[in-house]
Motif scaffolding. Structure first.
Motif: not given
Length: 249
Positions: A198-209, A75-84
């Motif tokens: 909290a996985l939502v925030d984790v996904a964003i930060n992993l995406g940034i890195i 469900a939080v894979l889309n949030q990885v895009t924001f961080g990316y």
């Protein structure tokens, strides 16, 4: 000795947790499967002991940590895009500015456009979709917007098309931000709800890195040059990968 007020508060909290868990999509799936199995054999009712064991195993299935974690991670894979995007755009701004000969104002707008349009996505798109097509449906719409936006940014031929791609990405990010948080809250058992949300925030930060590292590696190795494709286009185009994985998952 606890006061009646404290007892009422504890009862309200318990009722609230039960209300959320009864709305859990995973539990509804388990209940539907259980109901269908009952309907399949109406002439041979289960004994009370067997029925209790079956009900217990169905409850354990929807509450199982691996299954819930897997659903929340998807469900939080889309949030990885924001961080990316946050990580990748820092590496791609200068080549984008040179490609389209942007002014400082235009460069700043391209950078901030995703966040600006994400607010509209959260307020308008997700608000209109969440109650009409459900959480999963809203997440699929968000994924489609993110894929289309990433492809348009990567293939942009002018400042206007670049902004149009950022517009689609922003709508997708805003929509997925609301939908993913609500979906994870609903599927998570009360004992693990805080950790899973909290996985939502984790996904964003992993995406940034991941975005920063990927864009840097692509720029250093000049990926795409052999095919006459600017490296920044490859970096920005990769933002469509997480929502594609979500659709496939």
């Amino acid at each position: 000795m606890s006061s009646p007020k404290h007892e009422r508060v504890a009862t309200d909290d318990h009722d609230h947790d039960q209300s959320i868990e009864m709305q859990n999509p995973l539990r509804r799936d388990a209940d539907d499967a259980s109901a269908s199995s009952d309907a399949c054999d109406p002439h041979q009712p289960l004994s009370s002991g067997t029925e209790r064991r079956r009900r217990s195993s169905a409850d354990d299935a929807w509450q199982s940590t691996p299954r819930t974690f897997a659903a929340a991670a998807c469900a939080v894979l889309n949030q990885v895009t924001f961080g990316y995007d946050v990580g990748a755009v820092s590496q791609c701004l200068q080549p984008i500015e040179r490609t389209f000969r942007l002014t400082q104002l235009q460069t700043g707008f391209v950078t901030s456009a995703l966040n600006f349009f994400a607010a509209a996505g959260a307020l308008v798109v997700s608000g209109a979709l969440l109650d009409r097509i459900g959480r999963k449906g809203a997440l699929l719409v968000a994924a489609a917007l993110l894929v289309a936006g990433g492809a348009l940014v990567a293939a942009a031929w002018s400042f206007e098309t670049l902004v149009a791609g950022r517009f689609l990405q922003g709508l997708g990010v805003g929509c997925s931000w609301s939908a993913s948080g609500i979906y994870v809250t609903e599927i998570a058992p009360s004992a693990h709800r805080g950790a899973l949300v909290a996985l939502v925030d984790v996904a964003i930060n992993l995406g940034i890195i991941g975005g920063y590292c990927a864009a840097y590696a692509i720029a250093v190795n000049k990926v795409g040059r052999e095919s006459h494709v600017a490296p920044w286009r490859v970096s920005m185009g990769l933002s469509a990968l997480p929502p594609l994985l979500f659709v496939l998952a």
